[in-house]
Design a protein around this motif. Structure first.
Motif, PDB file in Angstrom:
ATOM      1  N   LEU A 108      16.127  24.900  11.718  1.00  0.00           N
ATOM      2  CA  LEU A 108      17.228  25.117  11.004  1.00  0.00           C
ATOM      3  C   LEU A 108      17.314  24.358   9.588  1.00  0.00           C
ATOM      4  CD1 LEU A 108      20.254  25.056  13.603  1.00  0.00           C
ATOM      5  CD2 LEU A 108      19.316  26.999  12.288  1.00  0.00           C
ATOM      6  N   LEU A 109      16.894  22.966   9.665  1.00  0.00           N
ATOM      7  CA  LEU A 109      16.829  22.368   8.425  1.00  0.00           C
ATOM      8  C   LEU A 109      15.892  22.784   7.086  1.00  0.00           C
ATOM      9  CD1 LEU A 109      17.462  18.643   9.830  1.00  0.00           C
ATOM     10  CD2 LEU A 109      19.157  20.221   8.631  1.00  0.00           C
ATOM     11  N   VAL A 110      14.702  23.213   7.844  1.00  0.00           N
ATOM     12  CA  VAL A 110      13.568  23.501   6.579  1.00  0.00           C
ATOM     13  C   VAL A 110      13.955  24.753   6.112  1.00  0.00           C
ATOM     14  CG1 VAL A 110      11.063  24.148   6.496  1.00  0.00           C
ATOM     15  CG2 VAL A 110      11.792  22.158   7.850  1.00  0.00           C
ATOM     16  N   PRO A 111      14.433  25.733   6.644  1.00  0.00           N
ATOM     17  CA  PRO A 111      14.726  27.162   6.007  1.00  0.00           C
ATOM     18  C   PRO A 111      16.012  26.679   4.934  1.00  0.00           C
ATOM     19  CG  PRO A 111      14.480  27.515   8.298  1.00  0.00           C
ATOM     20  CD  PRO A 111      14.541  26.093   8.127  1.00  0.00           C
ATOM     21  N   GLY A 112      16.718  25.771   5.498  1.00  0.00           N
ATOM     22  CA  GLY A 112      18.136  25.609   4.629  1.00  0.00           C
ATOM     23  C   GLY A 112      17.675  24.889   3.433  1.00  0.00           C
ATOM     24  N   ALA A 113      16.826  23.961   3.546  1.00  0.00           N
ATOM     25  CA  ALA A 113      16.352  23.072   2.364  1.00  0.00           C
ATOM     26  C   ALA A 113      15.818  24.099   1.352  1.00  0.00           C
ATOM     27  CB  ALA A 113      15.294  22.050   2.859  1.00  0.00           C
ATOM     28  N   ILE A 114      14.897  24.915   1.893  1.00  0.00           N
ATOM     29  CA  ILE A 114      14.190  25.958   0.896  1.00  0.00           C
ATOM     30  C   ILE A 114      15.185  26.947   0.263  1.00  0.00           C
ATOM     31  CG2 ILE A 114      12.614  27.569   0.838  1.00  0.00           C
ATOM     32  CD1 ILE A 114      11.093  26.431   3.084  1.00  0.00           C
ATOM     33  N   PHE A 115      15.946  27.255   0.793  1.00  0.00           N
ATOM     34  CA  PHE A 115      17.222  28.248   0.378  1.00  0.00           C
ATOM     35  C   PHE A 115      17.854  27.474  -0.834  1.00  0.00           C
ATOM     36  CE2 PHE A 115      17.348  30.880   4.422  1.00  0.00           C
ATOM     37  CZ  PHE A 115      17.341  32.196   3.550  1.00  0.00           C
TER      38      PHE A 115
END
Length: 270
Positions: free
Chosen positions: A84-91
């Protein structure tokens, strides 16, 4: 790995695929497998966003399953949270880039908005061969320039390059030559461009012009840079070959080139 549940394996596989996907999208553009519209717009900003959404959804499902499982397994929970954190950071990075694009609506920046430094015929030919955006007149409203006519805000459509650059808080300034000679100025600019890693550096000592090409690492986007060395000061100009916004890259490049040139000139420029 073999003891992990299927949903955790799926999340880990997606997390491993993400950097490979973005890497191929960028480097494929750089080496010419496809154009920047495909590499940046279709793959990175289009397919990449979809892939991020799929990864986040898979991670959310995995997290729900992991929270309901008895007993709870920390590695499974950790994988879901990371998913969840990785896609969130990229978004967040994508959103920040969008904001930056709005703050930098043009891709042609100069320290002289009344008479911006001109490029040589060689550079103009190279831009034309590469299918680059045509150089715009600094006094023409953006709404009358073809590449800006799609989706431009009404308040920007009536403004020219000169007006937009002049209103910038970080507007780059010319570099006074001070006690340095014109020849010293040309040599300093050329050396500064070389230090910054620019390619195809060409000098015209008599005309007081220095040119170079900067290329981004990932996508291989090329920007043309020119400096006009006069009797009193050095004016700089940096222009991207493709796209509308430069995300502030040209302004930052001019500032760095100015700083490096000033350092090389030393006390003679003061």
């Amino acid at each position: 790995m073999t003891t992990l549940p299927w949903h955790t394996k799926l999340v880990l596989a997606l997390l491993a695929f993400l950097p490979a996907f973005f890497l191929v999208s960028a480097l494929g553009t750089k080496i010419g497998l496809w154009g920047w519209q495909i590499g940046l717009l279709a793959l990175t900003m289009g397919g990449g966003v979809i892939l991020l959404g799929i990864t986040a959804l898979a991670a959310l499902v995995s997290l729900i399953i992991a929270l309901r499982a008895k007993p709870r397994r920390n590695p499974v929970l950790a994988a879901a949270i990371v998913g969840l954190l990785v896609p969130g950071a990229i978004f967040v990075m994508f959103m920040a880039a969008g904001v930056k694009a709005g703050e930098n609506p043009i891709h042609d920046i100069s320290t002289d908005t009344g008479n911006p430094p001109a490029f040589s015929d060689e550079t103009l030919a190279a831009r034309e061969a590469a299918g680059a955006n045509p150089l715009a007149d600094y006094q023409t409203p953006l709404g009358e320039i073809e590449i800006y006519q799609q989706g431009i805000a009404p308040e920007l459509a009536v403004k020219s390059h000169a007006q937009i650059i002049t209103a910038r808080k970080d507007r780059p300034a010319p570099l006074p030559l001070g006690g340095a000679s014109k020849a010293q100025g040309v040599a300093a600019v050329a050396a500064a461009m070389s230090k910054m890693g620019l390619k195809d550096i060409r000098t015209d000592a008599e005309g007081g012009r220095v040119e170079g090409v900067d290329e981004t690492f990932w996508f291989g986007f090329r920007d043309d840079v020119v400096a006009r060395v006069g009797d009193q000061q050095i004016d700089f100009r940096s222009v991207s070959r493709v796209g509308q916004s430069d995300l502030g890259a040209n302004t930052a490049r001019i500032e760095e080139l100015r700083k490096e040139t000033e350092a090389l000139l030393g006390s003679a420029s003061r």
